[in-house]
Motif scaffolding. Structure first.
Motif, PDB file in Angstrom:
ATOM      1  N   ASP A 248      63.260  20.937  43.045  1.00 49.61           N
ATOM      2  CA  ASP A 248      64.517  21.534  42.572  1.00 49.61           C
ATOM      3  C   ASP A 248      65.057  22.870  43.395  1.00 49.61           C
ATOM      4  N   LYS A 249      64.163  23.774  43.729  1.00 47.04           N
ATOM      5  CA  LYS A 249      64.365  24.963  44.046  1.00 47.04           C
ATOM      6  C   LYS A 249      65.014  24.704  45.692  1.00 47.04           C
TER       7      LYS A 249
ATOM      8  N   ASP B  62      58.669  23.182  45.862  1.00 45.08           N
ATOM      9  CA  ASP B  62      59.393  22.819  44.605  1.00 45.08           C
ATOM     10  C   ASP B  62      61.028  22.100  44.968  1.00 45.08           C
TER      11      ASP B  62
ATOM     12  N   CYS C 112      57.930  26.693  50.308  1.00 47.44           N
ATOM     13  CA  CYS C 112      58.145  26.310  48.957  1.00 47.44           C
ATOM     14  C   CYS C 112      58.120  24.611  48.678  1.00 47.44           C
TER      15      CYS C 112
END
Length: 171
Positions: free
Chosen positions: A66-67, A64, A62
């Motif tokens: 924020d994730k 991202d 990932c």
């Protein structure tokens, strides 16, 4: 442990009700839901007993931010220790059911000393170590005996945290 400032002891009490394997399974499932892929990475060490798998971290794909931050917060929760007094209670029970060996010290004092040494151990791992040692040993548990029961489980969680931190830092 790492430089985490973990102070949510109510989370530690919730964590203490779980088995370490249950905690890790739930954690990995939730992280896979957040990140898409979160798989363990292994190396194998050759010994006289054959191949021993050694957990080295997690593969995280990932990108991202924020994730990844959500995943990092979740991984930190899995490292939450018990409040000192609660850890001391757990250890007091252990030393109450085991026979004293050569130490001229009270159960309360021994539990206090061990709670100081094990104060940063995640709640479920401490409870697991206490219960397992109480079932398997008849004499007062040493720090080394309790540590041996949790070290590999703790390292797996710390590896997860480091893997997420490394991925965040690489963005």
């Amino acid at each position: 442990m790492t430089e985490l400032a973990l102070t949510n002891y109510s989370w530690g009490l919730k964590l203490a009700t779980k088995q370490p394997s249950e905690t890790l399974k739930e954690l990995e499932t939730k992280l896979s839901e957040i990140l898409g892929t979160c798989e363990r990475t292994w190396q194998h060490q050759v010994s006289i007993y054959g191949y021993d798998p050694i957990h080295t971290g997690y593969e995280i794909v990932c990108n991202d931010r924020d994730k990844l931050i959500r995943a990092l917060d979740l991984a930190k929760k899995a490292l939450q220790p018990l409040e000192f007094e609660e850890a001391q209670k757990q250890l007091r029970v252990l030393y109450s059911v085991q026979a004293r060996v050569g130490e001229n010290i009270s159960v309360e004092k021994k539990a206090h000393q061990m709670a100081l040494l094990l104060g940063d151990v995640p709640a479920d791992l401490l409870v697991y170590a206490v219960k397992t040692n109480a079932k398997q040993q008849k004499f007062w548990a040493t720090y080394a005996e309790l540590w041996e029961l949790i070290v590999f489980k703790l390292e797996a969680r710390q590896n997860l945290l480091k893997s997420i931190e490394n991925k965040l830092n690489s963005l």
